[in-house]
Design an enzyme around this catalytic site. Structure first.
Site, PDB file in Angstrom:
ATOM      1  N   THR A   5       0.866  -1.063   0.250  1.00 30.93           N
ATOM      2  CA  THR A   5      -0.161  -0.097   0.340  1.00 30.93           C
ATOM      3  C   THR A   5       0.698   1.117  -0.326  1.00 30.93           C
ATOM      4  O   THR A   5       0.185   1.934  -0.638  1.00 30.93           O
ATOM      5  CB  THR A   5      -0.792   0.422   1.526  1.00 30.93           C
ATOM      6  N   TYR A  23      -3.768   0.205 -13.417  1.00 30.78           N
ATOM      7  CA  TYR A  23      -3.029  -0.452 -12.634  1.00 30.78           C
ATOM      8  C   TYR A  23      -2.777  -1.240 -12.614  1.00 30.78           C
ATOM      9  O   TYR A  23      -1.709  -1.306 -11.453  1.00 30.78           O
ATOM     10  CB  TYR A  23      -4.844  -1.076 -12.021  1.00 30.78           C
ATOM     11  N   ARG A  37      -6.232  -5.786  -9.332  1.00 34.33           N
ATOM     12  CA  ARG A  37      -6.793  -5.414  -8.446  1.00 34.33           C
ATOM     13  C   ARG A  37      -6.799  -5.141  -6.932  1.00 34.33           C
ATOM     14  O   ARG A  37      -7.183  -4.362  -6.774  1.00 34.33           O
ATOM     15  CB  ARG A  37      -7.744  -7.257  -8.228  1.00 34.33           C
ATOM     16  N   CYS A  53      -5.308  10.298  -7.616  1.00 33.52           N
ATOM     17  CA  CYS A  53      -5.826   8.780  -8.050  1.00 33.52           C
ATOM     18  C   CYS A  53      -7.261   8.864  -9.682  1.00 33.52           C
ATOM     19  O   CYS A  53      -6.640   7.982 -10.014  1.00 33.52           O
ATOM     20  CB  CYS A  53      -7.274   8.620  -7.376  1.00 33.52           C
TER      21      CYS A  53
END
Length: 105
Positions: A5, A23, A37, A53
């Site tokens: 993260t 992504y 994902r 984002c």
């Protein structure tokens, strides 16, 4: 916050205005190339709040669906304000706007 993260957030923070990343690209740069994902989960969880984002897209240049940013129109507007180019079908022109971190640092 997990190490993955933290890496994802650091990478997203580096995507320059006018550029986008997928992504999968973010996952690969974070050391987990099959974790696209997982990147989406991190973004949805709020861990990346305050980061750009809206610059993270699907592999084909498609925008996020649903109400992630309120609507796909909001994400598109944010990207257009930064000069991101779109194809006639509404996807981002990845050939021209994909972030190349090895070139930009």
């Amino acid at each position: 916050m997990s190490v993955f993260t933290q890496h994802v957030c650091q990478i997203i923070a580096r995507i320059p205005r006018g550029n986008v990343a997928t992504y999968g690209q973010v996952a690969a740069l974070a050391g987990r190339p099959r974790a696209a994902r997982g990147v989406g989960f991190i973004l949805r969880s709020g861990a990346a709040d305050g980061l750009p984002c809206h610059r993270v897209l699907f592999a084909d240049g498609a925008l996020c669906q649903g109400d992630v940013f309120g609507s796909p129109a909001i994400q598109r507007d944010l990207l257009e304000q930064e000069g991101v180019l779109f194809l006639p079908d509404g996807r981002v022109d990845l050939a021209r706007c994909r972030w190349q971190p090895e070139k930009s640092g």
